[in-house]
Scaffold this motif. Structure first.
Motif, PDB file in Angstrom:
ATOM      1  N   TYR A  25     -20.874  16.907 -40.414  1.00 44.58           N
ATOM      2  CA  TYR A  25     -21.237  16.907 -39.058  1.00 44.58           C
ATOM      3  C   TYR A  25     -20.508  17.081 -37.917  1.00 44.58           C
ATOM      4  O   TYR A  25     -19.499  16.392 -37.761  1.00 44.58           O
ATOM      5  CB  TYR A  25     -22.098  15.126 -39.007  1.00 44.58           C
ATOM      6  CG  TYR A  25     -23.204  14.929 -39.842  1.00 44.58           C
ATOM      7  CD1 TYR A  25     -22.943  14.381 -41.242  1.00 44.58           C
ATOM      8  CD2 TYR A  25     -24.476  15.346 -39.542  1.00 44.58           C
ATOM      9  CE1 TYR A  25     -23.849  14.359 -42.097  1.00 44.58           C
ATOM     10  CE2 TYR A  25     -25.464  14.941 -40.513  1.00 44.58           C
ATOM     11  CZ  TYR A  25     -25.328  14.471 -41.748  1.00 44.58           C
ATOM     12  OH  TYR A  25     -26.289  14.401 -42.737  1.00 44.58           O
ATOM     13  N   ASP A  26     -20.617  18.103 -37.494  1.00 47.16           N
ATOM     14  CA  ASP A  26     -19.828  18.584 -36.372  1.00 47.16           C
ATOM     15  C   ASP A  26     -20.433  18.087 -35.013  1.00 47.16           C
ATOM     16  O   ASP A  26     -19.143  18.241 -33.986  1.00 47.16           O
ATOM     17  CB  ASP A  26     -19.626  20.235 -36.304  1.00 47.16           C
ATOM     18  CG  ASP A  26     -18.922  20.628 -37.745  1.00 47.16           C
ATOM     19  OD1 ASP A  26     -19.727  21.302 -38.356  1.00 47.16           O
ATOM     20  OD2 ASP A  26     -17.832  20.153 -37.845  1.00 47.16           O
ATOM     21  N   TYR A  27     -21.544  17.928 -34.863  1.00 49.34           N
ATOM     22  CA  TYR A  27     -22.134  17.451 -33.436  1.00 49.34           C
ATOM     23  C   TYR A  27     -22.733  16.279 -33.457  1.00 49.34           C
ATOM     24  O   TYR A  27     -23.694  15.929 -34.229  1.00 49.34           O
ATOM     25  CB  TYR A  27     -23.008  18.632 -32.869  1.00 49.34           C
ATOM     26  CG  TYR A  27     -22.266  19.989 -32.940  1.00 49.34           C
ATOM     27  CD1 TYR A  27     -22.586  21.026 -34.052  1.00 49.34           C
ATOM     28  CD2 TYR A  27     -21.625  20.468 -32.096  1.00 49.34           C
ATOM     29  CE1 TYR A  27     -22.061  22.315 -34.040  1.00 49.34           C
ATOM     30  CE2 TYR A  27     -21.153  21.684 -31.913  1.00 49.34           C
ATOM     31  CZ  TYR A  27     -21.287  22.611 -32.847  1.00 49.34           C
ATOM     32  OH  TYR A  27     -20.828  23.799 -32.985  1.00 49.34           O
ATOM     33  N   TRP A  28     -22.308  15.342 -32.308  1.00 51.02           N
ATOM     34  CA  TRP A  28     -22.999  14.116 -32.430  1.00 51.02           C
ATOM     35  C   TRP A  28     -23.424  13.854 -30.874  1.00 51.02           C
ATOM     36  O   TRP A  28     -23.035  14.364 -29.723  1.00 51.02           O
ATOM     37  CB  TRP A  28     -21.639  13.120 -32.456  1.00 51.02           C
ATOM     38  CG  TRP A  28     -21.007  13.192 -33.871  1.00 51.02           C
ATOM     39  CD1 TRP A  28     -20.140  14.136 -34.328  1.00 51.02           C
ATOM     40  CD2 TRP A  28     -21.344  12.443 -34.871  1.00 51.02           C
ATOM     41  NE1 TRP A  28     -19.870  13.956 -35.760  1.00 51.02           N
ATOM     42  CE2 TRP A  28     -20.526  12.748 -35.981  1.00 51.02           C
ATOM     43  CE3 TRP A  28     -22.318  11.119 -35.099  1.00 51.02           C
ATOM     44  CZ2 TRP A  28     -20.544  12.335 -37.130  1.00 51.02           C
ATOM     45  CZ3 TRP A  28     -22.154  10.474 -36.433  1.00 51.02           C
ATOM     46  CH2 TRP A  28     -21.488  11.090 -37.305  1.00 51.02           C
ATOM     47  N   GLY A  29     -24.525  12.857 -30.817  1.00 48.57           N
ATOM     48  CA  GLY A  29     -25.023  12.310 -29.561  1.00 48.57           C
ATOM     49  C   GLY A  29     -24.021  11.517 -29.040  1.00 48.57           C
ATOM     50  O   GLY A  29     -23.128  11.133 -29.778  1.00 48.57           O
ATOM     51  N   GLN A  30     -24.465  11.068 -28.065  1.00 51.50           N
ATOM     52  CA  GLN A  30     -23.740  10.081 -27.169  1.00 51.50           C
ATOM     53  C   GLN A  30     -23.907   8.764 -27.688  1.00 51.50           C
ATOM     54  O   GLN A  30     -22.971   7.726 -27.295  1.00 51.50           O
ATOM     55  CB  GLN A  30     -24.057   9.932 -25.650  1.00 51.50           C
ATOM     56  CG  GLN A  30     -25.425   9.530 -25.137  1.00 51.50           C
ATOM     57  CD  GLN A  30     -26.595  10.063 -25.638  1.00 51.50           C
ATOM     58  OE1 GLN A  30     -26.848  11.301 -25.983  1.00 51.50           O
ATOM     59  NE2 GLN A  30     -27.888   9.369 -25.033  1.00 51.50           N
ATOM     60  N   VAL A  67     -21.463  22.819 -45.002  1.00 50.04           N
ATOM     61  CA  VAL A  67     -21.219  21.748 -46.179  1.00 50.04           C
ATOM     62  C   VAL A  67     -19.985  22.053 -46.794  1.00 50.04           C
ATOM     63  O   VAL A  67     -19.250  23.022 -46.569  1.00 50.04           O
ATOM     64  CB  VAL A  67     -22.367  21.895 -47.266  1.00 50.04           C
ATOM     65  CG1 VAL A  67     -23.806  21.562 -46.544  1.00 50.04           C
ATOM     66  CG2 VAL A  67     -22.358  23.355 -47.659  1.00 50.04           C
ATOM     67  N   ALA A  68     -19.248  20.706 -47.159  1.00 48.57           N
ATOM     68  CA  ALA A  68     -17.979  21.071 -47.835  1.00 48.57           C
ATOM     69  C   ALA A  68     -18.238  20.317 -49.283  1.00 48.57           C
ATOM     70  O   ALA A  68     -18.559  19.282 -49.308  1.00 48.57           O
ATOM     71  CB  ALA A  68     -17.167  20.178 -47.310  1.00 48.57           C
ATOM     72  N   GLY A  69     -18.347  21.296 -50.087  1.00 47.52           N
ATOM     73  CA  GLY A  69     -18.854  20.790 -51.658  1.00 47.52           C
ATOM     74  C   GLY A  69     -20.329  20.362 -51.622  1.00 47.52           C
ATOM     75  O   GLY A  69     -21.367  21.294 -51.065  1.00 47.52           O
ATOM     76  N   ALA A  70     -20.645  19.111 -51.758  1.00 50.50           N
ATOM     77  CA  ALA A  70     -21.916  18.933 -51.890  1.00 50.50           C
ATOM     78  C   ALA A  70     -22.210  18.035 -50.606  1.00 50.50           C
ATOM     79  O   ALA A  70     -23.328  17.276 -50.538  1.00 50.50           O
ATOM     80  CB  ALA A  70     -22.193  18.005 -53.144  1.00 50.50           C
TER      81      ALA A  70
END
Length: 122
Positions: free
Chosen positions: A109-114, A102-105
């Motif tokens: 999202y670091d990982y993504w589907g295709q 998290v960054a602050g509140a």
């Protein structure tokens, strides 16, 4: 690393329903939350819904409340997006994503589907 694989979307008539799934593998224990996003042609990607792993709490974009439901399986490795009363404006590529920080509140999202295409015909 977290790997995310979405189910195939599809073509559905307006008013119909569709359920997407997102299977997570890898370091899933590091994931804090799972989210669904979508991107329509010519538009920016937008948030759809989020589920927090630890609590199961859910959060939706206002315009999707009541029509979309995010849920998970008991093993906490798959997240679903049930979409009801679909409208042509729901046509988009849908992505699931995993947040491990998290960054602050805000969840990051670091990982993504295709991504998977959902098309709603009028």
């Amino acid at each position: 690393q977290v790997q995310l694989v979405e189910s195939r979307g599809g073509l559905v008539q307006a008013g119909g329903s569709l359920r997407l799934s997102c299977a997570a593998s890898g370091r899933t224990f590091s994931s804090l939350a799972m989210g669904w996003f979508r991107q329509a042609p010519g538009k920016e990607r937008e948030f759809v819904a989020r589920l927090t792993w630890s609590s199961g709490n859910t959060y939706y974009a206002d315009s999707r409340k009541g029509r979309f439901t995010i849920s998970r399986d008991n093993a906490k490795t798959t997240v679903y997006l049930q979409m009801n009363s679909l409208k042509p404006e729901d046509t988009a590529v849908y992505y699931c994503a995993a947040s491990t920080r998290v960054a602050g509140a805000m969840y990051v999202y670091d990982y993504w589907g295709q991504g998977t295409q959902v098309t709603v015909s009028s």
